[in-house]
Design an enzyme around this catalytic site. Structure first.
Site, PDB file in Angstrom:
ATOM      1  N   ILE A  26       0.816  -1.224   0.000  1.00 18.57           N
ATOM      2  CA  ILE A  26       0.000   0.000   0.000  1.00 18.57           C
ATOM      3  C   ILE A  26       0.846   1.268   0.000  1.00 18.57           C
ATOM      4  O   ILE A  26       0.330   2.345  -0.281  1.00 18.57           O
ATOM      5  CB  ILE A  26      -0.974   0.026   1.199  1.00 18.57           C
ATOM      6  CG1 ILE A  26      -0.214  -0.120   2.530  1.00 18.57           C
ATOM      7  CG2 ILE A  26      -2.022  -1.045   1.058  1.00 18.57           C
ATOM      8  CD1 ILE A  26      -1.128  -0.008   3.751  1.00 18.57           C
ATOM      9  N   GLY A  29       8.414   3.902   0.170  1.00 19.86           N
ATOM     10  CA  GLY A  29       9.134   5.152   0.266  1.00 19.86           C
ATOM     11  C   GLY A  29      10.616   4.957   0.141  1.00 19.86           C
ATOM     12  O   GLY A  29      11.097   3.946  -0.378  1.00 19.86           O
ATOM     13  N   GLY A  30      11.374   5.953   0.640  1.00 22.24           N
ATOM     14  CA  GLY A  30      12.811   5.944   0.456  1.00 22.24           C
ATOM     15  C   GLY A  30      13.493   4.730   1.056  1.00 22.24           C
ATOM     16  O   GLY A  30      14.432   4.192   0.483  1.00 22.24           O
ATOM     17  N   THR A  31      13.046   4.280   2.239  1.00 18.13           N
ATOM     18  CA  THR A  31      13.737   3.171   2.897  1.00 18.13           C
ATOM     19  C   THR A  31      12.833   2.017   3.278  1.00 18.13           C
ATOM     20  O   THR A  31      13.333   0.974   3.690  1.00 18.13           O
ATOM     21  CB  THR A  31      14.412   3.675   4.189  1.00 18.13           C
ATOM     22  OG1 THR A  31      13.404   4.240   5.031  1.00 18.13           O
ATOM     23  CG2 THR A  31      15.463   4.719   3.886  1.00 18.13           C
ATOM     24  N   VAL A  34       5.196  -0.578   3.144  1.00 22.12           N
ATOM     25  CA  VAL A  34       4.079  -0.845   4.041  1.00 22.12           C
ATOM     26  C   VAL A  34       3.057  -1.701   3.297  1.00 22.12           C
ATOM     27  O   VAL A  34       2.705  -1.393   2.149  1.00 22.12           O
ATOM     28  CB  VAL A  34       3.428   0.459   4.539  1.00 22.12           C
ATOM     29  CG1 VAL A  34       2.263   0.137   5.488  1.00 22.12           C
ATOM     30  CG2 VAL A  34       4.449   1.334   5.250  1.00 22.12           C
ATOM     31  N   LYS A  49       5.010  -2.879   8.305  1.00 20.32           N
ATOM     32  CA  LYS A  49       6.055  -2.020   7.751  1.00 20.32           C
ATOM     33  C   LYS A  49       7.394  -2.754   7.823  1.00 20.32           C
ATOM     34  O   LYS A  49       7.742  -3.301   8.877  1.00 20.32           O
ATOM     35  CB  LYS A  49       6.156  -0.714   8.532  1.00 20.32           C
ATOM     36  CG  LYS A  49       7.293   0.199   8.063  1.00 20.32           C
ATOM     37  CD  LYS A  49       7.603   1.293   9.059  1.00 20.32           C
ATOM     38  CE  LYS A  49       6.558   2.366   9.054  1.00 20.32           C
ATOM     39  NZ  LYS A  49       6.981   3.539   9.877  1.00 20.32           N
ATOM     40  N   ASP A 147       7.792  14.754  10.361  1.00 22.45           N
ATOM     41  CA  ASP A 147       7.464  14.692   8.938  1.00 22.45           C
ATOM     42  C   ASP A 147       5.960  14.841   8.742  1.00 22.45           C
ATOM     43  O   ASP A 147       5.361  14.185   7.901  1.00 22.45           O
ATOM     44  CB  ASP A 147       7.965  13.371   8.334  1.00 22.45           C
ATOM     45  CG  ASP A 147       7.915  13.388   6.809  1.00 22.45           C
ATOM     46  OD1 ASP A 147       7.967  12.307   6.218  1.00 22.45           O
ATOM     47  OD2 ASP A 147       7.797  14.475   6.211  1.00 22.45           O
TER      48      ASP A 147
END
Length: 788
Positions: A26, A29-31, A34, A49, A147
């Site tokens: 779903i 991202g960068g690292t 999920v 995650k 963030d």
């Protein structure tokens, strides 16, 4: 299927630890990634995650993930996504860590903006109030989001009043043009990040700024403009955004959230909530210009003529504290250049993550304020042209429109005019963590004094540098000074140290609290001089100070995932070197034991640690964290067998046996009795009341013998019926808990279902158990262990 799904670590149908069935990817991202998944034991839909493959074996990233789960496990609020556990996968040979979280069904505020454009003010006020409630819960646990942006606020089931904060950690969905960095440095997206985050600092007020920018972007239907160049970003962060298109309460709220200076914002989420509730006015902060908004605190270098002049040093330090602060915009530009520029972000990030030695210091030359030089990178490269928008020094005329006055270039020194130093020496000293640094010895040019001092000041987080330096010829080799500075930066976390270089030798003098710490310092120092002619001479001593049990207890709080730990040992509250510490309590998963061991290794080196910590499970621990610290003595459970008349050994029943459970309480007690069974599969069974046995008024149930009333809540299987629940022990086996509560009024306004998820039960409790005893009620619990 998208490219991200094609390259994902997991696929639909994969099963983690024989429990979590993967449904779909779903977010990526960068690292991290999920996934939506299903707990096939409880039937609950959850989110998983995990770290991407390239980071899964990196200890710094895995430690970051563990810290994220450990801290956020303690944040329990409907406005914050629930973190249940961090586990190690058994799916692959090398394994990987994954976090099990609550799955939230709904669109993000960012998705709402994409679909609908500008969002109405009344909706955003509801979102703001809900997010502030979540931030208050997180900040109370010292968890800062760092963030916060529209894509990290989910409208649960599409309802703004049920907005929920997600993604406090490392799996960032990086939108086009948004730069996100993990670790100890800058974290956030430039459009929404606070000015102080550009310097690697963040606290509760930083999240409040990001909320303000999020509300501003959502109101306009697009992300706030942060600029596409370094100059534009710096200027945008130094100035307060124009919000003249907003009106009413939303305007007043955002006006206080987006102040460039943190001290002019709301100081806490609770303060902002009081404002929304009409309990506090919103004072107007003093008017500030763009230049003064950019002028955040800067450190000062104090040159000294004679290292023996103690009184003069003291006077100069007093002058440092009284000296007006200078603009730090140049430092912002250096940080932004490193974050945005070429050369590979991943290589630099290592210096921002705790536990990794920082990169060589950045030297800002005084010869040209627009030039940045990295040691070993060759000639200086112009960084920003003169019209960048960086706040210049302004003459004291009181007129912000005055022509900027730029510092005159410092004339470069002819090296041939300098005296010869033989041997060439340079020392960096600190006597205490809050004391100024002393820089003593030789540097290859006068203009090197401020640049080296500033690099040490920033790298070692010192408030001042006292420099007793003689510029001279005779530097043993090119890069000698840089290597000495880089070695000194290794001691950032050491209270007192001396790094003394003379010719080809560099001596390290300090005290380490363990052999492990000493080895780490030596390894980092040798790495700093690697490839040079400098030889490291070790004068680091290992000392093992006494440790205070109260300090250890406070440090262990973030690791308490299943109620508080109890520590004992030593005498008078302290444990000497070679002493023994005993820790008792509960944890939710076996993996947490390694974090506890690591904590003692770091904070109580040399001590023997005896562990009496029992591993429970997430479902039981979630309920334990809701319970008061002490069980009510007037309320108790008794266990018996349904098939045989023999005592039950402790709390244990074996496979196939029939537990019979009774609650004992004073015969004259009035009120209502509620009993629940919480199993290891995160299911809650309401034993009393339930649909077929709704009567739980104490004076109408159970049997009285003397001054004790006994109420049976599970029965022999031979007597079981719809009204009288009975069961035999079946798999899965492990630790369960039985909970009894006596209240003057019904515990819940409506009858709960016979069985429900752990999460639904906790949400229904809504902190009631912590208040029961204060209201004159009773709470007790007892473990029920099942074994083969």
């Amino acid at each position: 299927m998208s490219d991200s799904a094609d390259n994902a670590i997991l696929s639909p149908g994969d099963v983690l630890n024989n429990t979590y069935v993967i449904s779909e990817l779903i977010a990526a991202g960068g690292t991290g990634e999920v996934y939506r998944a299903m707990n096939r034991v409880s039937g609950r839909e959850i989110a998983v995650k995990i770290l991407k493959r390239e980071f899964a074996q990196n200890e710094q990233f895995t430690d970051l993930m563990k810290r994220e789960a450990s801290v956020l496990h303690e944040v329990i609020d409907p406005a914050v996504v629930r973190y249940y556990d961090v586990l190690e996968s058994d799916l692959y040979d090398d394994g990987f860590l994954f976090i099990v979280m609550e799955f939230i069904n709904g669109q993000s505020v960012a998705d709402e903006m994409k679909e609908k454009g500008p969002l109405p003010a009344d909706m955003l006020l509801k979102v703001a109030e809900r997010v502030l409630q979540g931030l208050k819960a997180a900040h109370d646990k010292k968890a800062f989001h760092r963030d916060l942006s529209p894509d990290n606020i989910i409208l649960r089931d599409g309802d703004p009043e049920h907005a929920t904060l997600i993604d406090f950690g490392i799996a960032k969905d990086v939108n086009e043009g948004a730069k996100t960095v993990v670790g100890g440095g800058f974290a956030g997206k430039y459009q929404y990040a606070s000015p102080e985050q550009m310097e690697g600092r963040a606290d509760a007020r930083s999240d409040l700024y990001s909320l303000g920018m999020t509300l501003l972007g959502a109101f306009r239907g697009q992300s706030p403009l942060a600029g596409s160049s370094l100059a534009q970003i710096v200027k945008a962060k130094a100035e307060k955004p124009d919000i003249s298109d907003m009106t009413g309460t939303l305007h007043d709220l955002v006006n206080r959230l987006v102040e460039p200076l943190a001290e002019h914002r709301f100081q806490t989420a609770e303060e902002a909530l009081r404002f929304l509730a009409g309990e506090a006015a919103t004072p107007v902060p003093p008017a500030i210009s763009a230049a003064s908004a950019a002028a955040v605190a800067d450190k000062t270098v104090v040159p000294a003529r004679n290292s023996g002049q103690a009184k003069a040093d003291a006077a100069k330090l007093a002058a440092v504290r009284e000296k007006p602060k200078k603009s730090r915009a140049g430092l912002w530009l250096v940080l932004l250049l490193l974050l945005l520029g070429g050369g590979g972000g991943g290589a630099y990030f290592a210096g921002l993550i705790p536990g990794i030695a920082p990169p060589p210091p950045t030297v800002i030359t005084e010869a040209d304020p627009n030039v940045v030089v990295e040691p070993g990178d060759g000639p200086a490269v112009p960084e920003v042209p003169a019209d960048t928008g960086v706040a210049p020094e302004v003459p004291p005329t009181g007129d912000d429109t005055a022509e900027p006055v730029r510092p005159e270039p410092v004339e470069q020194t002819d090296v041939a005019e300098l005296p010869l130093a033989n041997p060439f020496r340079l020392s960096v000293e600190r006597t205490a963590i809050d004391a100024p640094l002393r820089l003593i010895g030789n540097l290859p040019a006068p203009e090197a004094v401020p640049s080296v001092s500033r690099a040490l000041e920033e790298g070692l987080n010192a408030f001042a540098v006292i420099a007793d330096v003689t510029p001279a010829q005779g530097e043993p080799f090119d890069g000698w000074t840089d290597a000495v500075v880089a070695t000194a930066l290794v001691f950032r976390a050491v209270d007192a140290f001396t790094v003394a270089a003379e010719g080809s030798d560099i001596v390290l003098i300090a005290q380490a609290q363990s052999e492990v710490e000493k080895s780490a310092l030596l390894a980092a120092a040798r790495s700093a001089v690697s490839g040079t002619q400098l030889a490291v001479i070790d004068r680091i001593e290992v000392t093992t100070p006494e440790v205070n049990l109260s300090d250890l207890s406070e440090g262990l709080r973030p690791l308490e995932t299943c109620g508080p730990f109890t520590l004992s040992g030593g005498a008078g509250g302290t444990v000497p070197a070679e002493g023994t510490i005993t820790i008792s309590g509960y944890i939710a998963a076996a993996a947490e034991a390694s974090r506890i061991s690591a904590f003692f290794a770091q904070n109580a080196p040399g001590r023997s640690v005896v562990s009496d910590v029992r591993v429970l499970n997430t479902g039981v621990c979630n309920v334990l964290t809701e319970l008061p610290s002490e069980s009510s003595q007037a309320l108790a459970f008794t266990y018996a067998y349904g098939q045989k008349d023999t005592p039950v050994p402790g709390d244990t029943f074996r496979l196939g046996e029939n537990p019979v459970i009774e609650v004992e309480l004073p015969a004259d007690r009035d009120g209502y009795l509620h009993v629940a069974f919480v199993d290891l599969a995160e299911q809650v069974f309401h034993l009393l009341p339930h649909q077929a046995r709704t009567q739980n008024t104490i004076q109408t149930i159970g049997n009285v013998a003397g001054d004790t009333r006994k109420v049976r809540v599970t029965f022999p299987v031979s007597e079981a019926s719809i009204q009288q629940l009975g069961f035999n022990v079946v798999e899965p086996l492990g630790i369960n808990i039985v909970l009894a509560v006596v209240t003057d009024e019904p515990l819940f306004p409506d009858l709960r279902p016979r069985a429900e998820s752990n999460g639904a039960f906790l949400e229904a409790l809504d902190g009631r158990l912590a208040r029961v005893e204060a209201d004159g009620g009773l709470v007790t619990w007892r473990f029920l262990l099942t074994e083969p």
